[in-house]
Scaffold this active site. Structure first.
Site, PDB file in Angstrom:
ATOM      1  N   GLY A  26      25.391  65.113 -65.742  1.00 48.05           N
ATOM      2  CA  GLY A  26      26.460  65.066 -66.750  1.00 48.05           C
ATOM      3  C   GLY A  26      25.879  64.782 -68.124  1.00 48.05           C
ATOM      4  N   ASP A  81      23.819  56.889 -63.577  1.00 44.31           N
ATOM      5  CA  ASP A  81      24.693  58.067 -63.642  1.00 44.31           C
ATOM      6  C   ASP A  81      25.973  57.730 -64.406  1.00 44.31           C
ATOM      7  OD1 ASP A  81      25.647  60.622 -63.213  1.00 44.31           O
ATOM      8  OD2 ASP A  81      25.579  60.529 -61.027  1.00 44.31           O
ATOM      9  N   ALA A  83      30.346  58.618 -64.826  1.00 44.02           N
ATOM     10  CA  ALA A  83      31.494  58.701 -63.912  1.00 44.02           C
ATOM     11  C   ALA A  83      32.664  59.288 -64.688  1.00 44.02           C
ATOM     12  CB  ALA A  83      31.850  57.317 -63.376  1.00 44.02           C
ATOM     13  N   GLY A  95      32.205  63.612 -59.711  1.00 39.91           N
ATOM     14  CA  GLY A  95      32.217  64.937 -59.105  1.00 39.91           C
ATOM     15  C   GLY A  95      32.646  66.099 -59.967  1.00 39.91           C
ATOM     16  N   GLU A 103      24.526  62.781 -55.083  1.00 35.06           N
ATOM     17  CA  GLU A 103      24.928  61.632 -55.910  1.00 35.06           C
ATOM     18  C   GLU A 103      25.262  60.421 -55.032  1.00 35.06           C
ATOM     19  OE1 GLU A 103      28.049  62.751 -58.635  1.00 35.06           O
ATOM     20  OE2 GLU A 103      26.663  63.835 -59.921  1.00 35.06           O
TER      21      GLU A 103
HETATM   22  C1  5RP Z   1      29.010  64.587 -62.149  1.00 37.89           C
HETATM   23  C2  5RP Z   1      29.644  63.325 -62.560  1.00 37.89           C
HETATM   24  C3  5RP Z   1      29.448  62.879 -63.964  1.00 37.89           C
HETATM   25  O1  5RP Z   1      28.719  61.702 -63.960  1.00 37.89           O
HETATM   26  C4  5RP Z   1      30.782  62.691 -64.619  1.00 37.89           C
HETATM   27  O2  5RP Z   1      31.462  63.932 -64.614  1.00 37.89           O
HETATM   28  C5  5RP Z   1      30.655  62.162 -66.061  1.00 37.89           C
HETATM   29  O3  5RP Z   1      30.113  63.126 -66.898  1.00 37.89           O
HETATM   30  P1  5RP Z   1      29.886  62.869 -68.446  1.00 37.89           P
HETATM   31  O4  5RP Z   1      28.785  61.880 -68.585  1.00 37.89           O
HETATM   32  O5  5RP Z   1      29.498  64.236 -68.983  1.00 37.89           O
HETATM   33  O6  5RP Z   1      31.171  62.375 -69.063  1.00 37.89           O
HETATM   34  O7  5RP Z   1      30.259  62.636 -61.776  1.00 37.89           O
HETATM   35  O8  5RP Z   1      29.322  64.905 -60.828  1.00 37.89           O
END
Ligand code: 5RP
Length: 230
Positions: A26, A81, A83, A95, A103
């Site tokens: 992401g 990561d 979310a 997701g 993940e």
């Molecule tokens: C990927 C995810 C991402 O961590 C979630 O979508 C957040 O993304 P971003 O940092 O672009 O806001 O779960 O599966």
């Protein structure tokens, strides 16, 4: 520096020389990969990384990080990561990037799972802003859709951005994006989804996050798992 870059930079404080670090997927995770690569270069650290998706794998390669494949590991030190949603008890919804299998494996196998979000991701109940992504074995999708209906879920197969095909995850699954009527508690939702045959993985990350780094207008604050239980 924008807010996502700031929270990604703050996560660097948790990295130590010699660690095996899991890379999320992401836009926020991408900023962390960039910051990590810079840190490793500047400090001449020996860090190994494992990717949670093809996207994060390519990004790590571009930045010259030392990759190790997931099947060589039984555990890792740190997983970082983003979310899509996070509740006060640190349950996550993930997701949008549809690589849930890797993940969740990394989230479970790490000693510490650091989650990077901005304040817009904070919700009271999972599913408030986004449907819950549910990865299914392709031949099971109709039966899983019916099982989800029986527990109050209304599902649709996720389509590609151009709407001319169905999304296939790196594990070869279809994704049923599911909206639930009412608000089942996070534990109950997690237990019910885990119990449906044909479900490969789902986007509810229950009791997996260790620390949440939240950024709001440039200021980063930390909520750890122990505090969230108070
Ligand atoms: C990927 C995810 C991402 O961590 C979630 O979508 C957040 O993304 P971003 O940092 O672009 O806001 O779960 O599966």
């Amino acid at each position: 520096m924008n807010d996502k870059q700031k929270v990604a930079q703050a996560a660097i404080e948790y990295v130590k020389d010699g660690m095996v670090v899991g890379l999320g997927t992401g836009s926020t995770a991408n900023y962390f990969i960039e910051a990590l690569a810079l840190c490793v270069k500047e400090k001449q650290w020996s860090i190994k990384v494992v990717s949670s998706s093809t996207v994060s794998l390519i990004k790590a390669q571009e930045y010259g990080l030392e990759l190790v494949s997931l099947d060589q590991l039984s555990h890792l030190d740190l997983y970082v990561d983003g979310a899509d949603e996070v509740t006060p008890d640190l349950t996550l919804l993930k997701g949008r990037g549809y690589d849930l299998v890797k993940e969740k494996l990394l989230a479970k196998a790490c000693k510490r799972f650091l989650v990077l979000v901005d304040q817009s991701k904070q919700v009271e109940t999972i599913g408030e802003k986004f449907p819950v992504p549910i990865e299914v074995i392709p031949f099971a999708w109709q039966m899983v859709k019916e099982s989800l209906r029986q527990i109050g879920g209304d599902s649709e197969l996720r389509q590609t951005a151009s709407k001319d095909g169905l999304v296939i995850t790196s594990h070869g699954s279809l994704v049923l994006d599911t909206r639930f009527k009412g608000s089942p508690g996070t534990k109950e939702l997690n237990d019910r989804l885990n119990a449906i045959p044909g479900v490969v993985e789902h986007g509810v990350f229950y009791k997996l996050a260790s620390d949440l780094l939240i950024v709001e207008e440039g200021k980063v604050s930390v909520l750890s798992e122990a505090e969230s239980r108070r």
